[in-house]
Write an enzyme that holds these catalytic residues in place. Structure first.
Site: not given
Ligand SMILES: [Ca+2]
Ligand SMILES: [Ca+2]
Ligand SMILES: [Zn+2]
Length: 383
Positions: A2-3, A6, A12
């Site tokens: 997930h990071e 980013h 998101h």
């Protein structure tokens, strides 16, 4: 992971401009000070990379992210079934991977704006309208009534969208609305397959809706109307759209005469490309029968079509052209309603003939195209 996304510039999923079409955010349940985590961004700031809203994205919060009371969620999906899949942090979803590829392959000339076979539960991001009388239903094939994509070849698969016209009242309707699309050109061709099994008074209307950045409707235009008929098989339709900015398209099913309908309107296998629609489509059922029964040189004659300029034309198709096993196609101009106004001879016009088989298995479906330009000097004597 997930990071990592980013770091690569991904936001998101619930920050998408169109998120309110798919999820509800319960701000009164958000931990004070974390409201900004649920901001949504304008489409001038973030891009959806021309992909539908993805409940399964690794970038999507879970139902209980940043909640102040463990009993109450902060995010739920409008479709309760989808709430269960929100917030998976295990792996990239297939759309996460597609977006990664699109982000790092800027050279791709994407002419396909949207495509939907209704096989995935998110229906490609298409949504039901709430300001109408009824809903479309994502429906699974049965032996009596199969979808167009798989034609009943796989058990537990093969979905289509269905609007029942045998209940309710005459004039009632249901809208199935696409996600917001961002065209690069000013013309699009919407191709889809449909089937009408209800009353001949049933209708299927295709709409184009332009919106400004804030969701206000700028214009709504009917791009095409299909009436009910007695032919209860799947048929192809092409509807030209002329959207010159971001837009949605919609299918409106209208109940014509429920007392005389034992069926409804079916749609499946939608594709929206930034190309011209064909000037004419000629569907030949059971072509293998023609190959068996037509002798060498015998032909089937198409109906008359009109080009965008107004020239009448037709196609002669020879199931066995110069010998058995070779199909031939001949293009010819015909007389037409606009002949007095047109330029003759009609030189330097481009013609493209595409032969598309209708193999029910999309993986085996094939097409063949050839193009040529007419020559104004090559005339048939006396013609
Ligand atoms: Ca399907
Ligand atoms: Ca509805
Ligand atoms: Zn995050």
């Amino acid at each position: 992971m997930h990071e990592l996304l980013h770091a690569l510039g991904f936001y998101h999923e619930q920050s998408r401009t169109d998120r309110d079409d798919y999820v509800d955010i319960w701000f009164d349940q958000v931990l004070p000070g974390f409201e900004h985590s649920f901001d949504k961004y304008d489409d001038s700031f973030i891009t959806d990379q021309n992909t539908p809203y993805d409940y399964e994205s690794i970038m999507h919060y879970g139902p209980y992210s940043f909640n102040k009371d463990p009993r109450y969620p902060t995010i739920t999906a409008k479709d309760p079934e989808m709430t269960k899949v929100l917030g998976q942090y295990n792996d990239f979803s297939s759309l996460d991977l597609l977006r990664l590829n699109r982000m790092y392959n800027c050279s791709s000339s994407l002419t396909l704006l949207d495509q939907c076979a209704f096989e995935a539960i998110n229906s490609c991001g298409m949504i039901q309208s709430l300001n109408d009388d009824a809903d479309w239903a994502r429906t699974k094939s049965t032996p009596e009534s199969h979808d167009h994509t798989l034609i009943g070849q796989c058990r537990d698969a093969g979905f289509f969208m269905y609007f029942d016209t045998g209940s309710g009242r005459s004039g009632e309707s249901a809208f199935l609305v696409s996600r917001t699309l961002y065209p690069k050109r000013k013309l699009q061709c919407l191709q889809f397959f449909y089937k009408m099994t209800g009353s001949p008074k049933d209708k299927l209307v295709i709409w184009v809706r332009r919106e400004d950045g804030k969701g206000n409707v700028l214009s709504t235009v009917a791009a095409g109307t299909i009436m009910g008929d007695d032919d209860r098989s799947w048929k192809i339709a092409h509807v030209p759209l002329k959207a010159d900015g971001k837009f949605r398209y919609a299918f409106q099913g209208i109940r014509g005469d429920p007392a005389y309908s034992a069926g409804g309107v079916f749609i499946d296998d939608i594709s929206l490309a930034e190309t011209h629609c064909p000037s004419g489509t000629w569907r030949i059922k059971n072509f293998s029968q023609y190959i068996k029964t037509y002798g060498v040189g015998e032909y089937i004659q198409s109906p008359r079509f009109y080009s965008p300029e107004g020239y009448g034309f037709g196609i002669q198709l020879l199931p066995n052209s110069y010998s058995v096993g070779y199909i031939g196609a001949f293009f010819h101009l015909t007389s037409g309603e606009n002949d007095d106004l047109l330029q003759w001879p009609a030189g330097n016009r481009q013609v493209t003939i595409t032969v598309l088989d209708q193999d029910p298995d999309i993986r085996l479906r094939q097409s063949f195209s050839f193009s040529f330009t007419t020559d104004g000097k090559q005339l048939i004597p006396g013609g």
